[in-house]
Scaffold this motif. Structure first.
Motif, PDB file in Angstrom:
ATOM      1  N   ALA A 177       0.983  -1.578  -0.002  1.00 49.69           N
ATOM      2  CA  ALA A 177       0.170  -0.233  -0.118  1.00 49.69           C
ATOM      3  C   ALA A 177       1.037   1.490   0.414  1.00 49.69           C
ATOM      4  CB  ALA A 177      -0.526  -0.350   1.344  1.00 49.69           C
ATOM      5  N   MET A 178       0.548   1.871  -0.747  1.00 45.08           N
ATOM      6  CA  MET A 178       1.401   3.282  -1.385  1.00 45.08           C
ATOM      7  C   MET A 178       0.153   4.542  -1.140  1.00 45.08           C
ATOM      8  SD  MET A 178       2.859   2.856  -4.274  1.00 45.08           S
ATOM      9  CE  MET A 178       3.318   1.160  -3.553  1.00 45.08           C
ATOM     10  N   GLY A 179       1.054   5.678  -0.258  1.00 45.65           N
ATOM     11  CA  GLY A 179      -0.235   6.808  -0.518  1.00 45.65           C
ATOM     12  C   GLY A 179      -0.635   7.678   0.147  1.00 45.65           C
ATOM     13  N   ARG A 181       4.220  -1.401  15.336  1.00 41.72           N
ATOM     14  CA  ARG A 181       3.151  -1.656  15.888  1.00 41.72           C
ATOM     15  C   ARG A 181       2.627  -1.314  14.581  1.00 41.72           C
ATOM     16  NH1 ARG A 181       6.941   1.308  19.446  1.00 41.72           N
ATOM     17  NH2 ARG A 181       6.871   2.975  18.299  1.00 41.72           N
ATOM     18  N   ARG A 182       2.581  -0.545  14.260  1.00 42.81           N
ATOM     19  CA  ARG A 182       2.170  -0.550  12.820  1.00 42.81           C
ATOM     20  C   ARG A 182       1.567  -1.627  11.657  1.00 42.81           C
ATOM     21  NH1 ARG A 182      -0.151   2.237  14.583  1.00 42.81           N
ATOM     22  NH2 ARG A 182      -1.581   2.765  12.796  1.00 42.81           N
ATOM     23  N   GLU A 183       2.997  -2.707  11.975  1.00 45.56           N
ATOM     24  CA  GLU A 183       1.610  -3.992  11.618  1.00 45.56           C
ATOM     25  C   GLU A 183       0.694  -4.863  12.444  1.00 45.56           C
ATOM     26  OE1 GLU A 183       2.158  -5.343   8.302  1.00 45.56           O
ATOM     27  OE2 GLU A 183       3.193  -3.156   8.307  1.00 45.56           O
ATOM     28  N   PHE A 184       0.607  -4.724  13.341  1.00 41.46           N
ATOM     29  CA  PHE A 184       0.000  -4.750  14.427  1.00 41.46           C
ATOM     30  C   PHE A 184      -1.517  -4.257  14.483  1.00 41.46           C
ATOM     31  CE2 PHE A 184       3.930  -6.574  17.429  1.00 41.46           C
ATOM     32  CZ  PHE A 184       3.576  -8.179  17.102  1.00 41.46           C
ATOM     33  N   ALA A 185      -1.160  -3.010  14.393  1.00 40.50           N
ATOM     34  CA  ALA A 185      -2.353  -2.057  14.303  1.00 40.50           C
ATOM     35  C   ALA A 185      -3.052  -2.451  13.134  1.00 40.50           C
ATOM     36  CB  ALA A 185      -2.147  -0.455  14.314  1.00 40.50           C
ATOM     37  N   ALA A 186      -2.609  -2.472  11.545  1.00 43.49           N
ATOM     38  CA  ALA A 186      -3.534  -3.505  10.773  1.00 43.49           C
ATOM     39  C   ALA A 186      -3.508  -3.945  11.017  1.00 43.49           C
ATOM     40  CB  ALA A 186      -2.157  -2.780   9.474  1.00 43.49           C
ATOM     41  N   ASP A 187      -3.112  -5.383  11.698  1.00 34.98           N
ATOM     42  CA  ASP A 187      -3.587  -6.508  11.883  1.00 34.98           C
ATOM     43  C   ASP A 187      -4.777  -6.242  12.235  1.00 34.98           C
ATOM     44  OD1 ASP A 187      -1.618  -7.876  10.181  1.00 34.98           O
ATOM     45  OD2 ASP A 187      -0.511  -8.816  11.720  1.00 34.98           O
ATOM     46  N   ASP A 188      -4.970  -5.664  13.766  1.00 33.58           N
ATOM     47  CA  ASP A 188      -6.296  -5.427  14.692  1.00 33.58           C
ATOM     48  C   ASP A 188      -7.387  -4.780  13.715  1.00 33.58           C
ATOM     49  OD1 ASP A 188      -4.788  -6.279  16.873  1.00 33.58           O
ATOM     50  OD2 ASP A 188      -4.369  -4.707  17.714  1.00 33.58           O
ATOM     51  N   ARG A 189      -7.161  -3.691  12.996  1.00 31.43           N
ATOM     52  CA  ARG A 189      -7.912  -3.003  11.799  1.00 31.43           C
ATOM     53  C   ARG A 189      -8.781  -4.101  11.038  1.00 31.43           C
ATOM     54  NH1 ARG A 189     -12.118  -0.158  11.812  1.00 31.43           N
ATOM     55  NH2 ARG A 189     -11.897   1.800  10.256  1.00 31.43           N
ATOM     56  N   ALA A 190      -7.822  -5.129  10.157  1.00 30.41           N
ATOM     57  CA  ALA A 190      -8.417  -5.722   8.748  1.00 30.41           C
ATOM     58  C   ALA A 190      -9.230  -6.817   9.672  1.00 30.41           C
ATOM     59  CB  ALA A 190      -7.228  -6.170   8.657  1.00 30.41           C
ATOM     60  N   GLU A 224      -5.883   3.926   5.229  1.00 32.94           N
ATOM     61  CA  GLU A 224      -6.612   4.991   6.243  1.00 32.94           C
ATOM     62  C   GLU A 224      -5.695   5.589   7.618  1.00 32.94           C
ATOM     63  OE1 GLU A 224     -10.732   3.840   9.015  1.00 32.94           O
ATOM     64  OE2 GLU A 224      -8.747   2.399   9.082  1.00 32.94           O
ATOM     65  N   ASN A 225      -5.133   5.299   7.481  1.00 33.03           N
ATOM     66  CA  ASN A 225      -3.836   5.972   8.726  1.00 33.03           C
ATOM     67  C   ASN A 225      -2.868   6.157   8.444  1.00 33.03           C
ATOM     68  OD1 ASN A 225      -5.087   4.471  11.648  1.00 33.03           O
ATOM     69  ND2 ASN A 225      -4.279   2.445  10.804  1.00 33.03           N
ATOM     70  N   ASP A 226      -2.379   7.194   7.205  1.00 30.36           N
ATOM     71  CA  ASP A 226      -1.815   7.198   6.908  1.00 30.36           C
ATOM     72  C   ASP A 226      -0.386   7.539   7.158  1.00 30.36           C
ATOM     73  OD1 ASP A 226      -2.670   8.823   4.623  1.00 30.36           O
ATOM     74  OD2 ASP A 226      -3.905  10.964   6.183  1.00 30.36           O
ATOM     75  N   ASP A 227      -0.265   5.841   7.580  1.00 28.36           N
ATOM     76  CA  ASP A 227       1.217   5.068   7.480  1.00 28.36           C
ATOM     77  C   ASP A 227       2.453   5.801   6.793  1.00 28.36           C
ATOM     78  OD1 ASP A 227       0.634   3.838   9.767  1.00 28.36           O
ATOM     79  OD2 ASP A 227      -0.238   2.316   8.709  1.00 28.36           O
TER      80      ASP A 227
END
Length: 302
Positions: free
Chosen positions: A111-113, A225-234, A147-150
Protein backbone atom coordinates in the motif's frame (compact mmCIF):
# COMPACT_ATOMS: atom_id res chain seq x y z
CA UNK A 1 68.01 7.07 12.16
CA UNK A 2 67.01 8.13 8.65
CA UNK A 3 63.78 6.12 8.79
CA UNK A 4 62.98 7.44 12.25
CA UNK A 5 63.56 11.03 11.17
CA UNK A 6 61.38 10.49 8.08
CA UNK A 7 58.61 9.00 10.21
CA UNK A 8 58.75 12.00 12.60
CA UNK A 9 58.61 14.46 9.72
CA UNK A 10 55.72 12.55 8.16
CA UNK A 11 53.99 12.54 11.52
CA UNK A 12 54.19 16.33 11.77
CA UNK A 13 52.91 16.64 8.20
CA UNK A 14 49.95 14.38 8.95
CA UNK A 15 49.27 16.25 12.18
CA UNK A 16 49.41 19.63 10.50
CA UNK A 17 47.37 18.54 7.48
CA UNK A 18 44.52 17.06 9.51
CA UNK A 19 44.47 19.94 12.00
CA UNK A 20 44.41 22.38 9.09
CA UNK A 21 41.51 20.53 7.49
CA UNK A 22 39.67 20.40 10.83
CA UNK A 23 40.22 24.15 11.26
CA UNK A 24 38.86 24.88 7.78
CA UNK A 25 35.76 22.74 8.37
CA UNK A 26 35.19 24.34 11.77
CA UNK A 27 35.57 27.86 10.36
CA UNK A 28 33.21 26.97 7.54
CA UNK A 29 30.61 25.80 10.02
CA UNK A 30 31.02 29.00 12.04
CA UNK A 31 30.56 31.11 8.91
CA UNK A 32 27.48 29.16 7.79
CA UNK A 33 25.85 28.90 11.20
CA UNK A 34 26.89 32.39 12.24
CA UNK A 35 25.03 33.86 9.29
CA UNK A 36 21.72 32.62 10.66
CA UNK A 37 19.72 33.34 13.74
CA UNK A 38 19.66 30.08 15.78
CA UNK A 39 15.88 29.94 15.71
CA UNK A 40 15.85 30.60 11.96
CA UNK A 41 18.41 27.84 11.43
CA UNK A 42 16.35 25.36 13.43
CA UNK A 43 13.22 26.44 11.55
CA UNK A 44 15.03 25.96 8.23
CA UNK A 45 16.16 22.47 9.23
CA UNK A 46 12.68 21.51 10.40
CA UNK A 47 11.05 22.99 7.31
CA UNK A 48 13.52 21.28 4.99
CA UNK A 49 12.98 17.97 6.74
CA UNK A 50 9.19 18.22 6.49
CA UNK A 51 9.38 19.27 2.83
CA UNK A 52 11.77 16.43 2.01
CA UNK A 53 9.56 13.88 3.74
CA UNK A 54 6.40 15.20 2.09
CA UNK A 55 7.94 15.19 -1.40
CA UNK A 56 9.17 11.64 -0.83
CA UNK A 57 5.67 10.68 0.28
CA UNK A 58 3.96 12.29 -2.72
CA UNK A 59 6.47 11.50 -5.46
CA UNK A 60 7.84 8.20 -4.19
CA UNK A 61 4.85 5.98 -5.12
CA UNK A 62 5.06 6.87 -8.82
CA UNK A 63 8.73 5.94 -8.92
CA UNK A 64 8.10 2.74 -7.01
CA UNK A 65 5.30 1.74 -9.38
CA UNK A 66 7.63 2.25 -12.34
CA UNK A 67 10.41 0.27 -10.71
CA UNK A 68 8.02 -2.62 -10.03
CA UNK A 69 6.64 -2.48 -13.57
CA UNK A 70 3.18 -2.43 -11.99
CA UNK A 71 0.21 -2.46 -14.36
CA UNK A 72 -3.21 -0.95 -13.58
CA UNK A 73 -5.94 -3.49 -12.87
CA UNK A 74 -9.04 -1.83 -14.26
CA UNK A 75 -12.55 -2.45 -12.95
CA UNK A 76 -13.75 -4.23 -16.06
CA UNK A 77 -10.95 -6.78 -15.74
CA UNK A 78 -11.61 -7.60 -12.07
CA UNK A 79 -15.05 -6.26 -11.07
CA UNK A 80 -15.35 -8.62 -8.11
CA UNK A 81 -12.03 -7.52 -6.64
CA UNK A 82 -12.92 -3.85 -7.02
CA UNK A 83 -16.32 -4.39 -5.39
CA UNK A 84 -14.57 -6.05 -2.47
CA UNK A 85 -12.15 -3.13 -2.14
CA UNK A 86 -14.98 -0.60 -2.41
CA UNK A 87 -16.89 -2.38 0.35
CA UNK A 88 -13.84 -2.39 2.63
CA UNK A 89 -13.06 1.25 1.89
CA UNK A 90 -16.69 2.15 2.57
CA UNK A 91 -16.42 0.69 6.06
CA UNK A 92 -13.14 2.53 6.67
CA UNK A 93 -12.20 6.20 6.55
CA UNK A 94 -10.68 6.29 3.06
CA UNK A 95 -11.45 6.43 -0.62
CA UNK A 96 -11.03 3.39 -2.86
CA UNK A 97 -7.41 3.24 -4.02
CA UNK A 98 -6.07 2.55 -7.49
CA UNK A 99 -5.20 -1.11 -7.96
CA UNK A 100 -2.10 -2.44 -9.70
CA UNK A 101 -0.67 -5.90 -10.29
CA UNK A 102 3.01 -6.80 -10.59
CA UNK A 103 5.37 -9.74 -10.34
CA UNK A 104 7.01 -9.02 -7.00
CA UNK A 105 9.02 -12.22 -6.83
CA UNK A 106 7.03 -13.47 -3.84
CA UNK A 107 3.35 -13.33 -2.84
CA UNK A 108 2.93 -9.88 -1.35
CA UNK A 109 0.81 -6.76 -1.30
CA UNK A 110 1.89 -3.14 -0.93
CA UNK A 111 0.00 0.00 0.00
CA UNK A 112 1.32 3.44 -0.86
CA UNK A 113 -0.04 6.94 -0.82
CA UNK A 114 -2.70 8.41 1.43
CA UNK A 115 -6.25 7.70 2.53
CA UNK A 116 -7.49 9.99 -0.27
CA UNK A 117 -4.99 9.14 -3.02
CA UNK A 118 -3.84 5.62 -2.33
CA UNK A 119 -2.59 2.75 -4.45
CA UNK A 120 -2.51 -1.00 -3.90
CA UNK A 121 0.00 -3.26 -5.61
CA UNK A 122 -0.84 -6.96 -5.60
CA UNK A 123 1.50 -9.72 -6.63
CA UNK A 124 -0.08 -11.87 -9.33
CA UNK A 125 0.59 -14.96 -7.23
CA UNK A 126 -1.82 -13.86 -4.51
CA UNK A 127 -4.87 -14.60 -6.67
CA UNK A 128 -4.10 -18.29 -7.00
CA UNK A 129 -2.58 -18.68 -3.53
CA UNK A 130 -5.33 -17.24 -1.32
CA UNK A 131 -9.00 -17.97 -0.94
CA UNK A 132 -11.53 -15.15 -1.31
CA UNK A 133 -11.75 -14.58 2.46
CA UNK A 134 -7.97 -14.64 2.86
CA UNK A 135 -7.45 -12.17 0.01
CA UNK A 136 -10.08 -9.89 1.53
CA UNK A 137 -8.20 -9.97 4.84
CA UNK A 138 -4.93 -9.03 3.15
CA UNK A 139 -6.67 -6.19 1.31
CA UNK A 140 -8.12 -4.93 4.59
CA UNK A 141 -4.65 -5.01 6.18
CA UNK A 142 -3.17 -2.89 3.40
CA UNK A 143 -6.13 -0.51 3.40
CA UNK A 144 -5.59 -0.02 7.13
CA UNK A 145 -2.12 1.35 6.34
CA UNK A 146 -3.72 3.84 3.94
CA UNK A 147 -6.44 4.77 6.42
CA UNK A 148 -3.82 5.67 9.05
CA UNK A 149 -1.56 7.46 6.53
CA UNK A 150 1.31 5.25 7.64
CA UNK A 151 3.19 6.13 4.45
CA UNK A 152 3.30 9.83 5.38
CA UNK A 153 4.47 9.15 8.92
CA UNK A 154 7.10 6.72 7.61
CA UNK A 155 8.39 9.27 5.08
CA UNK A 156 8.55 12.05 7.69
CA UNK A 157 10.29 9.76 10.17
CA UNK A 158 12.85 8.72 7.57
CA UNK A 159 13.55 12.34 6.62
CA UNK A 160 13.89 13.30 10.30
CA UNK A 161 16.37 10.49 10.92
CA UNK A 162 18.45 11.52 7.92
CA UNK A 163 18.47 15.17 9.03
CA UNK A 164 19.50 14.33 12.59
CA UNK A 165 22.27 12.03 11.46
CA UNK A 166 23.46 14.55 8.88
CA UNK A 167 23.64 17.32 11.50
CA UNK A 168 25.46 15.02 13.92
CA UNK A 169 28.03 14.01 11.31
CA UNK A 170 28.65 17.61 10.22
CA UNK A 171 29.07 18.81 13.80
CA UNK A 172 31.37 15.90 14.66
CA UNK A 173 33.48 16.25 11.48
CA UNK A 174 36.00 18.86 12.81
CA UNK A 175 36.56 16.88 16.01
CA UNK A 176 36.92 13.61 14.09
CA UNK A 177 39.48 15.17 11.71
CA UNK A 178 41.44 16.68 14.58
CA UNK A 179 41.52 13.42 16.54
CA UNK A 180 42.53 11.47 13.44
CA UNK A 181 45.42 13.84 12.72
CA UNK A 182 46.61 13.89 16.33
CA UNK A 183 46.33 10.11 16.63
CA UNK A 184 48.11 9.21 13.39
CA UNK A 185 50.63 12.01 13.82
CA UNK A 186 51.58 10.90 17.33
CA UNK A 187 51.75 7.29 16.19
CA UNK A 188 54.34 8.22 13.54
CA UNK A 189 56.24 10.59 15.82
CA UNK A 190 56.45 8.27 18.84
CA UNK A 191 56.49 4.97 16.98
CA UNK A 192 53.58 3.71 19.10
CA UNK A 193 50.43 2.61 17.32
CA UNK A 194 48.11 3.29 20.24
CA UNK A 195 47.45 6.62 21.92
CA UNK A 196 44.67 8.51 23.66
CA UNK A 197 43.61 10.44 20.55
CA UNK A 198 43.00 7.27 18.55
CA UNK A 199 41.06 5.74 21.43
CA UNK A 200 38.88 8.86 21.72
CA UNK A 201 38.31 8.84 17.96
CA UNK A 202 37.27 5.18 18.12
CA UNK A 203 34.90 6.00 20.99
CA UNK A 204 33.44 8.88 18.95
CA UNK A 205 32.87 6.57 15.99
CA UNK A 206 31.29 3.98 18.25
CA UNK A 207 29.02 6.66 19.72
CA UNK A 208 27.85 7.79 16.29
CA UNK A 209 27.30 4.17 15.28
CA UNK A 210 25.33 3.53 18.47
CA UNK A 211 23.19 6.61 17.80
CA UNK A 212 22.48 5.40 14.26
CA UNK A 213 21.55 1.97 15.59
CA UNK A 214 19.29 3.42 18.30
CA UNK A 215 17.43 5.70 15.90
CA UNK A 216 17.06 2.89 13.36
CA UNK A 217 15.80 0.50 16.05
CA UNK A 218 13.20 3.03 17.20
CA UNK A 219 11.97 3.52 13.64
CA UNK A 220 11.76 -0.24 13.07
CA UNK A 221 9.91 -0.72 16.36
CA UNK A 222 7.33 1.81 15.25
CA UNK A 223 6.99 -0.02 11.92
CA UNK A 224 6.28 -3.29 13.75
CA UNK A 225 3.65 -1.59 15.91
CA UNK A 226 1.93 -0.28 12.80
CA UNK A 227 1.83 -3.81 11.36
CA UNK A 228 0.08 -5.04 14.50
CA UNK A 229 -2.32 -2.09 14.32
CA UNK A 230 -3.11 -2.89 10.66
CA UNK A 231 -3.72 -6.53 11.61
CA UNK A 232 -6.13 -5.46 14.34
CA UNK A 233 -7.95 -3.05 12.05
CA UNK A 234 -8.29 -5.68 9.30
CA UNK A 235 -9.64 -8.19 11.80
CA UNK A 236 -12.18 -5.65 13.07
CA UNK A 237 -13.34 -4.65 9.57
CA UNK A 238 -13.65 -8.18 8.18
CA UNK A 239 -14.79 -9.80 11.41
CA UNK A 240 -12.58 -12.77 10.54
CA UNK A 241 -9.14 -12.64 12.24
CA UNK A 242 -8.44 -16.27 11.32
CA UNK A 243 -8.72 -15.48 7.60
CA UNK A 244 -5.82 -13.02 7.94
CA UNK A 245 -3.89 -15.52 10.05
CA UNK A 246 -4.28 -18.21 7.38
CA UNK A 247 -3.30 -15.74 4.65
CA UNK A 248 -0.13 -14.75 6.51
CA UNK A 249 0.78 -18.40 7.00
CA UNK A 250 0.19 -19.21 3.33
CA UNK A 251 2.29 -16.24 2.20
CA UNK A 252 5.09 -17.24 4.54
CA UNK A 253 5.18 -20.77 3.17
CA UNK A 254 4.95 -19.63 -0.46
CA UNK A 255 7.92 -17.30 0.14
CA UNK A 256 10.20 -20.14 1.19
CA UNK A 257 12.98 -21.12 -1.25
CA UNK A 258 12.21 -23.68 -3.91
CA UNK A 259 14.22 -26.63 -5.21
CA UNK A 260 12.63 -27.74 -8.44
CA UNK A 261 8.90 -28.14 -7.85
CA UNK A 262 9.31 -28.43 -4.07
CA UNK A 263 9.33 -25.79 -1.37
CA UNK A 264 12.09 -26.14 1.18
CA UNK A 265 10.75 -25.33 4.66
CA UNK A 266 13.24 -23.32 6.67
CA UNK A 267 12.58 -23.19 10.36
CA UNK A 268 14.89 -20.88 12.23
CA UNK A 269 14.52 -18.56 15.16
CA UNK A 270 15.36 -14.92 14.65
CA UNK A 271 18.20 -13.61 16.76
CA UNK A 272 17.70 -10.61 19.08
CA UNK A 273 19.46 -8.21 16.69
CA UNK A 274 17.41 -9.42 13.72
CA UNK A 275 14.18 -8.95 15.66
CA UNK A 276 15.16 -5.42 16.73
CA UNK A 277 15.96 -4.36 13.15
CA UNK A 278 13.03 -6.09 11.46
CA UNK A 279 10.32 -3.89 9.92
CA UNK A 280 7.68 -6.61 10.40
CA UNK A 281 6.90 -8.75 13.43
CA UNK A 282 7.49 -12.48 13.13
CA UNK A 283 4.67 -14.24 11.32
CA UNK A 284 4.22 -16.63 14.25
CA UNK A 285 3.63 -13.71 16.60
CA UNK A 286 1.13 -12.07 14.25
CA UNK A 287 -0.73 -15.34 13.70
CA UNK A 288 -0.90 -16.07 17.43
CA UNK A 289 -2.33 -12.60 18.16
CA UNK A 290 -4.99 -13.00 15.49
CA UNK A 291 -5.91 -16.49 16.62
CA UNK A 292 -6.19 -15.33 20.22
CA UNK A 293 -8.34 -12.40 19.09
CA UNK A 294 -10.69 -14.83 17.30
CA UNK A 295 -10.99 -17.49 19.99
CA UNK A 296 -9.96 -15.76 23.21
CA UNK A 297 -7.22 -18.33 23.64
CA UNK A 298 -4.06 -19.38 21.86
CA UNK A 299 -4.57 -21.84 19.05
CA UNK A 300 -2.22 -23.01 16.31
CA UNK A 301 -2.98 -21.89 12.76
CA UNK A 302 -1.32 -24.17 10.23
Amino acid sequence: MGRRTLAVLLGFLVLGGYLGAASLVYRGLIVVVGGFDPLALVAALVGGTLLSGYLSYRLGPAGLLRSLDARPLERDRAPGLHRRIDALAGSMDLESPSVFVASLGAPNALAMGSSRRGSLVLDVGLFRLLSADELTAILAHELAHLENDDGLVRALASASVQTLLGVALVVAAPLALALTGIGYGLALITGRRDNLALRVRAALGAGVGLAVFAVTALARARSRRREFAADDRAAAVTGDPLALARALRRIERASQPRIGPFRVPIEREEGPLERVLSTHPATDERVERLAERATGRRVRVE
